[in-house]
Scaffold this motif. Structure first.
Motif, PDB file in Angstrom:
ATOM      1  N   VAL A  33      57.610  24.360  85.087  1.00 26.66           N
ATOM      2  CA  VAL A  33      56.792  23.571  85.484  1.00 26.66           C
ATOM      3  C   VAL A  33      55.217  24.299  84.953  1.00 26.66           C
ATOM      4  CG1 VAL A  33      55.689  22.355  87.504  1.00 26.66           C
ATOM      5  CG2 VAL A  33      58.188  22.888  87.500  1.00 26.66           C
ATOM      6  N   THR A  34      54.491  23.465  84.339  1.00 29.12           N
ATOM      7  CA  THR A  34      53.016  23.806  83.905  1.00 29.12           C
ATOM      8  C   THR A  34      52.219  22.645  84.409  1.00 29.12           C
ATOM      9  OG1 THR A  34      54.198  24.749  81.957  1.00 29.12           O
ATOM     10  CG2 THR A  34      51.738  24.327  81.834  1.00 29.12           C
ATOM     11  N   THR A  35      51.111  22.877  85.275  1.00 33.26           N
ATOM     12  CA  THR A  35      50.226  22.220  85.715  1.00 33.26           C
ATOM     13  C   THR A  35      48.884  22.968  86.021  1.00 33.26           C
ATOM     14  OG1 THR A  35      49.944  20.642  87.592  1.00 33.26           O
ATOM     15  CG2 THR A  35      50.933  22.588  88.464  1.00 33.26           C
ATOM     16  N   LYS A  36      47.966  22.176  85.797  1.00 33.35           N
ATOM     17  CA  LYS A  36      46.510  22.839  86.018  1.00 33.35           C
ATOM     18  C   LYS A  36      46.366  24.384  85.327  1.00 33.35           C
ATOM     19  CE  LYS A  36      45.716  20.566  90.195  1.00 33.35           C
ATOM     20  NZ  LYS A  36      45.947  20.706  91.856  1.00 33.35           N
ATOM     21  N   GLY A  37      46.911  24.368  84.124  1.00 33.65           N
ATOM     22  CA  GLY A  37      46.880  25.805  83.144  1.00 33.65           C
ATOM     23  C   GLY A  37      47.738  26.820  83.787  1.00 33.65           C
ATOM     24  N   SER A  38      48.630  26.462  84.655  1.00 37.72           N
ATOM     25  CA  SER A  38      49.584  27.774  85.079  1.00 37.72           C
ATOM     26  C   SER A  38      51.131  27.304  84.978  1.00 37.72           C
ATOM     27  CB  SER A  38      49.145  27.911  86.567  1.00 37.72           C
ATOM     28  OG  SER A  38      49.198  27.157  87.325  1.00 37.72           O
ATOM     29  N   THR A  39      51.777  28.199  84.711  1.00 37.45           N
ATOM     30  CA  THR A  39      53.081  28.026  84.805  1.00 37.45           C
ATOM     31  C   THR A  39      53.848  28.449  85.957  1.00 37.45           C
ATOM     32  OG1 THR A  39      53.117  27.743  82.392  1.00 37.45           O
ATOM     33  CG2 THR A  39      55.275  28.087  83.301  1.00 37.45           C
ATOM     34  N   PHE A  40      54.890  27.856  86.441  1.00 35.54           N
ATOM     35  CA  PHE A  40      55.888  28.554  87.625  1.00 35.54           C
ATOM     36  C   PHE A  40      57.296  27.933  87.230  1.00 35.54           C
ATOM     37  CE2 PHE A  40      54.168  25.049  89.496  1.00 35.54           C
ATOM     38  CZ  PHE A  40      55.303  24.090  90.217  1.00 35.54           C
ATOM     39  N   TYR A  41      58.031  28.519  87.765  1.00 36.02           N
ATOM     40  CA  TYR A  41      59.761  28.209  87.571  1.00 36.02           C
ATOM     41  C   TYR A  41      60.214  27.420  89.060  1.00 36.02           C
ATOM     42  CZ  TYR A  41      58.289  30.623  83.836  1.00 36.02           C
ATOM     43  OH  TYR A  41      57.530  31.299  82.754  1.00 36.02           O
ATOM     44  N   GLU A  42      60.883  26.532  88.963  1.00 37.23           N
ATOM     45  CA  GLU A  42      61.405  25.696  90.172  1.00 37.23           C
ATOM     46  C   GLU A  42      62.933  25.798  89.832  1.00 37.23           C
ATOM     47  OE1 GLU A  42      59.281  22.261  91.686  1.00 37.23           O
ATOM     48  OE2 GLU A  42      61.410  21.328  91.434  1.00 37.23           O
ATOM     49  N   ALA A  43      63.482  26.221  91.249  1.00 37.14           N
ATOM     50  CA  ALA A  43      65.012  26.053  91.168  1.00 37.14           C
ATOM     51  C   ALA A  43      65.378  25.289  92.335  1.00 37.14           C
ATOM     52  CB  ALA A  43      65.835  27.572  91.164  1.00 37.14           C
ATOM     53  N   GLN A  44      66.341  24.113  91.838  1.00 40.00           N
ATOM     54  CA  GLN A  44      66.752  23.164  93.234  1.00 40.00           C
ATOM     55  C   GLN A  44      68.333  23.983  93.461  1.00 40.00           C
ATOM     56  OE1 GLN A  44      66.722  19.232  91.875  1.00 40.00           O
ATOM     57  NE2 GLN A  44      64.450  19.645  91.774  1.00 40.00           N
ATOM     58  N   TYR A  45      68.633  24.080  94.592  1.00 37.60           N
ATOM     59  CA  TYR A  45      70.063  24.524  94.892  1.00 37.60           C
ATOM     60  C   TYR A  45      70.639  24.132  96.155  1.00 37.60           C
ATOM     61  CZ  TYR A  45      67.561  28.004  97.953  1.00 37.60           C
ATOM     62  OH  TYR A  45      66.911  28.652  99.155  1.00 37.60           O
ATOM     63  N   LYS A  46      71.946  24.653  96.356  1.00 41.24           N
ATOM     64  CA  LYS A  46      72.508  23.924  97.845  1.00 41.24           C
ATOM     65  C   LYS A  46      73.210  25.466  97.942  1.00 41.24           C
ATOM     66  CE  LYS A  46      75.662  20.873  99.619  1.00 41.24           C
ATOM     67  NZ  LYS A  46      76.429  19.474  99.131  1.00 41.24           N
ATOM     68  N   ALA A  47      72.923  25.695  99.563  1.00 46.80           N
ATOM     69  CA  ALA A  47      73.119  26.843 100.105  1.00 46.80           C
ATOM     70  C   ALA A  47      73.531  26.632 101.570  1.00 46.80           C
ATOM     71  CB  ALA A  47      72.196  27.932 100.195  1.00 46.80           C
ATOM     72  N   ALA A  48      74.919  26.864 102.031  1.00 46.06           N
ATOM     73  CA  ALA A  48      75.213  26.638 103.479  1.00 46.06           C
ATOM     74  C   ALA A  48      75.235  24.989 103.776  1.00 46.06           C
ATOM     75  CB  ALA A  48      74.531  27.199 104.409  1.00 46.06           C
TER      76      ALA A  48
END
Length: 149
Positions: free
Chosen positions: A118-133
């Motif tokens: 994900v890149t927004t407002k000049g910065s990048t991060f990483y997003e993970a969707q998951y299922k646990a329990a």
């Protein structure tokens, strides 16, 4: 009196709801600058959906794409066609090691269903969707593996 308060509460709720809306639209319904940006950013991809969104009084346009590689890519554009944010499907192996480690630790024995850059407002991060329990969750971390809000 109780009835008046209830009516006022419902009215205010509906006004607040009406302010933050997303509506499916067609390319021809977008401003010319947004249409041009969509055409530019969708080269080699398939447009899967277009929407107009009003959030906190600001109008934005969402473009859902399927890339030539078969991955998803979502763009948020302002009314002038400028890219506000990009979410692009990736793999866990393709993100920085520290981010990958943080995500794997958070997920534990859970199962990851989607990883995005994900890149927004000049910065990048990483997003993970998951299922646990039996519960669906998501985690967002920067390249160093630190949580992002």
């Amino acid at each position: 009196m109780k009835h008046i308060l209830m009516s006022a509460t419902l009215l205010l709720s509906s006004i607040a709801f009406a302010e933050d809306t997303e509506k499916k639209i067609k390319l021809k319904d977008m401003p010319a600058a947004v249409q041009a940006a969509v055409k530019e950013h969708s080269k080699g991809a398939t447009i899967k959906g277009l929407a107009k969104e009003v959030e906190n009084g600001k109008t934005m346009y969402e473009v859902e794409l399927k890339t030539a590689a078969g991955t998803s890519k979502d763009l948020i554009l302002d009314t002038e066609g400028k890219v506000i944010s990009v979410e692009e499907q990736t793999t866990l192996a393709a993100i920085p090691a520290a981010a990958r480690t943080a995500i794997e630790k958070a997920v534990g024995k859970g199962k990851i269903s989607l990883v995005e850059t994900v890149t927004t407002k000049g910065s990048t991060f990483y997003e993970a969707q998951y299922k646990a329990a039996g519960k669906k969750s998501e985690i967002k971390v920067d390249a160093a593996g630190k949580p992002v809000n």
